[in-house]
Scaffold this active site. Structure first.
Site, short mmCIF file in Angstrom:
data_model
loop_
_atom_site.label_atom_id
_atom_site.label_comp_id
_atom_site.label_asym_id
_atom_site.label_seq_id
_atom_site.Cartn_x
_atom_site.Cartn_y
_atom_site.Cartn_z
N VAL A 151 -1.66 5.91 2.30
CA VAL A 151 -2.87 5.00 2.24
C VAL A 151 -2.79 4.07 3.52
O VAL A 151 -1.93 3.36 3.89
CB VAL A 151 -3.06 4.11 0.95
CG1 VAL A 151 -4.07 3.23 0.97
CG2 VAL A 151 -2.99 4.96 -0.11
N LEU B 243 0.88 -1.24 0.07
CA LEU B 243 0.13 0.15 -0.23
C LEU B 243 0.80 1.23 0.01
O LEU B 243 2.06 1.29 0.63
CB LEU B 243 -0.97 -0.02 1.22
CG LEU B 243 -2.09 -1.06 1.35
CD1 LEU B 243 -2.78 -0.96 2.58
CD2 LEU B 243 -3.01 -1.04 0.10
N ASP B 244 0.43 2.32 -0.86
CA ASP B 244 1.03 3.43 -0.76
C ASP B 244 1.32 4.02 0.79
O ASP B 244 0.45 3.95 1.49
CB ASP B 244 0.57 4.64 -1.33
CG ASP B 244 0.55 4.12 -2.96
OD1 ASP B 244 1.45 3.36 -3.49
OD2 ASP B 244 -0.25 4.94 -3.81
N ARG B 245 2.31 4.55 0.99
CA ARG B 245 2.58 5.24 2.26
C ARG B 245 1.47 6.10 2.93
O ARG B 245 1.08 5.70 3.97
CB ARG B 245 3.95 6.29 2.36
CG ARG B 245 4.48 6.61 3.86
CD ARG B 245 5.79 7.40 3.73
NE ARG B 245 6.15 7.47 5.08
CZ ARG B 245 7.23 7.38 5.31
NH1 ARG B 245 8.49 7.53 4.47
NH2 ARG B 245 7.77 7.58 6.60
#
Length: 246
Positions: free
Chosen positions: A69, A65-67
């Site tokens: 998110v 997951l993107d940071r």
């Protein structure tokens, strides 16, 4: 649910093959060139402490997951599980469902978005036509509610491209709340974005049964009546958990 490193940090599921845990916004999924601690690091340390394991702990990273998110992630506790979960991802048998709060409202209440996303070093962008560096990105979405100039949108990924949901919703004229990088009007406190990995559907790597894992929306989620008694904290900084404190 078993607590992780904090009473409001849930372990959603755990057995000999899988670890399903919540990732707060602001925490890396995997350590990068910054050297900052990641969810993978913390999960390995938690398993080592919990089971008094000697030496290094194996934990396979299946997806990221993107940071900024938050949401649910699955790790593989064996190499066999890692291979089988990766195969499920390739065959679209591992389903990932997200919730997003976006600015505005999509023109169509339910549908699919298909774009070509191009990566050049650190830059990611949508291009009008395929290029040698682009890959097709597909998702399905449904508007669950709209009010006060925002919409709550459910998204199911069909492909897994970098920043895909963020880019595609912005391209549809509805940037994710707080996502300044892709056109949001204002940041949120502590700089998360209103994108949440809500649910994972997968086949157990050894038993074959279909498992469905769901995470509660976090405290402070920018939609009315979202919080429950099981809500985790939204941001990594709010946990005050640091490397070496466990």
């Amino acid at each position: 649910m078993t607590p992780f490193l904090h009473e409001r940090w849930p372990v959603v599921f755990e057995d000999n093959h899988l670890l399903v845990v919540y990732k707060p916004a602001g925490l890396l999924s995997q350590r990068d060139e910054t050297g900052e601690v990641s969810l993978l690091d913390l999960s390995k340390a938690w398993i080592k402490e919990r089971y008094r394991k000697p030496g290094q702990v194996f934990l396979g990273l299946v997806h990221r997951l993107d940071r900024p998110v938050a949401g649910i992630m699955v790790f593989a506790r064996t190499s066999k599980a890692a291979g089988r979960l990766s195969d499920q991802l390739r065959r679209r048998r591992l389903r990932k469902t997200y919730l997003a709060v976006v600015e505005g409202r999509p023109a169509v209440a339910e549908g699919r978005l298909v774009h070509h996303i191009e990566r050049r070093e650190r830059a990611v962008r949508i291009v009008s036509e395929p290029t040698p560096l682009s890959r097709e990105a597909r998702l399905a979405y449904r508007v669950r509610a709209s009010e006060s100039g925002r919409s709550l949108v459910e998204v199911e990924l069909e492909t897994g491209r970098k920043h895909q949901i963020r880019l595609q919703l912005a391209a549809a004229g509805c940037p994710i709340v707080g996502d300044l990088r892709y056109g949001a009007a204002f940041p949120l406190p502590s700089r998360p974005i209103a994108l949440f990995a809500r649910q994972l559907d997968l086949e157990h790597p050894t038993r074959g049964e279909v498992l469905v894992f769901t995470a509660a929306l976090p405290l402070g989620w920018p939609w009315p009546d979202s919080e429950t008694e099981d809500s985790p904290l939204w941001n990594w900084d709010d946990y005050a958990v640091h490397e070496g404190s466990f």
